[in-house]
Design a protein around this motif. Structure first.
Motif, PDB file in Angstrom:
ATOM      1  N   VAL A 215     -26.632  38.544  -5.841  1.00 57.63           N
ATOM      2  CA  VAL A 215     -26.493  37.132  -6.235  1.00 57.63           C
ATOM      3  C   VAL A 215     -25.228  36.541  -5.617  1.00 57.63           C
ATOM      4  O   VAL A 215     -25.239  35.425  -5.087  1.00 57.63           O
ATOM      5  CB  VAL A 215     -26.466  37.005  -7.770  1.00 57.63           C
ATOM      6  CG1 VAL A 215     -26.071  35.584  -8.187  1.00 57.63           C
ATOM      7  CG2 VAL A 215     -27.811  37.365  -8.368  1.00 57.63           C
ATOM      8  N   ALA A 216     -24.132  37.308  -5.672  1.00 54.09           N
ATOM      9  CA  ALA A 216     -22.874  36.824  -5.101  1.00 54.09           C
ATOM     10  C   ALA A 216     -22.997  36.597  -3.598  1.00 54.09           C
ATOM     11  O   ALA A 216     -22.473  35.594  -3.068  1.00 54.09           O
ATOM     12  CB  ALA A 216     -21.754  37.822  -5.391  1.00 54.09           C
ATOM     13  N   LEU A 217     -23.683  37.486  -2.899  1.00 49.47           N
ATOM     14  CA  LEU A 217     -23.872  37.315  -1.459  1.00 49.47           C
ATOM     15  C   LEU A 217     -24.728  36.086  -1.157  1.00 49.47           C
ATOM     16  O   LEU A 217     -24.448  35.328  -0.224  1.00 49.47           O
ATOM     17  CB  LEU A 217     -24.515  38.564  -0.858  1.00 49.47           C
ATOM     18  CG  LEU A 217     -23.595  39.757  -0.634  1.00 49.47           C
ATOM     19  CD1 LEU A 217     -24.403  41.006  -0.311  1.00 49.47           C
ATOM     20  CD2 LEU A 217     -22.580  39.481   0.474  1.00 49.47           C
ATOM     21  N   ASP A 218     -25.770  35.875  -1.949  1.00 53.47           N
ATOM     22  CA  ASP A 218     -26.638  34.712  -1.738  1.00 53.47           C
ATOM     23  C   ASP A 218     -25.882  33.406  -1.943  1.00 53.47           C
ATOM     24  O   ASP A 218     -26.155  32.406  -1.270  1.00 53.47           O
ATOM     25  CB  ASP A 218     -27.839  34.760  -2.688  1.00 53.47           C
ATOM     26  CG  ASP A 218     -28.844  35.842  -2.310  1.00 53.47           C
ATOM     27  OD1 ASP A 218     -28.789  36.309  -1.161  1.00 53.47           O
ATOM     28  OD2 ASP A 218     -29.657  36.211  -3.179  1.00 53.47           O
ATOM     29  N   GLU A 219     -24.926  33.414  -2.869  1.00 56.87           N
ATOM     30  CA  GLU A 219     -24.196  32.192  -3.216  1.00 56.87           C
ATOM     31  C   GLU A 219     -22.848  32.087  -2.516  1.00 56.87           C
ATOM     32  O   GLU A 219     -22.137  31.105  -2.688  1.00 56.87           O
ATOM     33  CB  GLU A 219     -23.985  32.148  -4.732  1.00 56.87           C
ATOM     34  CG  GLU A 219     -25.290  32.090  -5.531  1.00 56.87           C
ATOM     35  CD  GLU A 219     -25.063  32.129  -7.033  1.00 56.87           C
ATOM     36  OE1 GLU A 219     -23.901  32.386  -7.450  1.00 56.87           O
ATOM     37  OE2 GLU A 219     -26.038  31.900  -7.777  1.00 56.87           O
ATOM     38  N   ALA A 220     -22.508  33.086  -1.713  1.00 59.59           N
ATOM     39  CA  ALA A 220     -21.176  33.150  -1.122  1.00 59.59           C
ATOM     40  C   ALA A 220     -20.924  32.022  -0.122  1.00 59.59           C
ATOM     41  O   ALA A 220     -21.847  31.529   0.537  1.00 59.59           O
ATOM     42  CB  ALA A 220     -20.981  34.497  -0.424  1.00 59.59           C
TER      43      ALA A 220
END
Length: 232
Positions: A215-220
């Motif tokens: 999720v963090a990578l998708d929203e980074a």
């Protein structure tokens, strides 16, 4: 995945993005590489097997960050390298051959005698499969052993130089070239200085599970890296 520290954050650079920098270096190489387009394509695509894995990488529970390319499970890593050369066959047999040669070079550097027997056998199987693939393509393309070795060393150098400036590794030496920061000695490129570009994703903090990481990578935040290389 390549992890570049930047203050209190980490820029996660996909292997395909790092390979893009290798391609930019190949296009600027002096003297001009031949066959030019095929070698540049291979340099730019040498980590094509990693592209999908880097979209949702495994978590390193020790660091709380994505597994870097040197931390990946051996079976996963070998599987991706097994598949990589074939992904280029519909584009260029020459490029597919170079990617295969590069994977073989990387795994030939491992000390199989010091590894668990099962893992060593997995690597031997991979290397044997790639030798058959390489022999077939080299025969079709009329490439002899001496040139194959030169091309393999060139791919290894382009890969290493890209990793050295992105990681960064300082100092670092490969192919007779010493990298210190963003300077290279001797200077291997045609222009007086070379600007290379790639993209990464900025991560803040660490993560407890892979779902949280993904999720963090998708929203980074997307980061455009631009590095100016100069002769020492």
């Amino acid at each position: 995945m390549l992890l570049r520290r930047d203050g209190d954050s980490v820029i996660a650079i996909g292997q395909a993005s790092h390979a893009w920098v290798s391609g930019q270096m190949a296009r600027a190489w002096h003297p001009r590489l031949e066959p030019y387009e095929e070698i540049c394509l291979a340099a730019e695509q040498h980590d094509v097997g990693m592209a999908m894995w880097d979209l949702a990488p495994a978590l390193n529970p020790r660091t709380g960050l994505p597994q870097s390319f040197v931390e990946m499970d051996l079976g996963v890593h070998l599987g991706l390298w097994h598949a990589a050369p074939a992904r280029l066959l519909s584009q260029s047999r020459y490029a597919a051959l170079l990617v295969s040669l590069h994977g073989s070079k990387l795994y030939s550097l491992r000390d199989l005698a010091a590894m668990p027997v099962v893992e060593a056998e997995q690597i031997r199987d991979y290397l044997g499969t790639q030798r058959v693939f390489q022999h077939q393509l080299a025969g079709e393309l009329g490439i002899g052993p001496e040139l194959l070795h030169e091309l393999q060393e060139l791919m290894f150098t382009l890969d290493g130089l890209s990793l050295a400036v992105l990681a960064p590794w300082d100092p670092f030496e490969i192919g007779g070239i010493t990298v210190r920061g963003l300077t290279l000695d001797p200077w291997p490129f045609e222009p007086a200085e070379l600007t290379v570009r790639c993209e990464g994703r900025r991560l803040h903090g660490t993560f407890d599970d892979e779902q949280q990481l993904h999720v963090a990578l998708d929203e980074a935040e997307r980061v455009d890296l631009e590095l100016v290389l100069r002769p020492r």
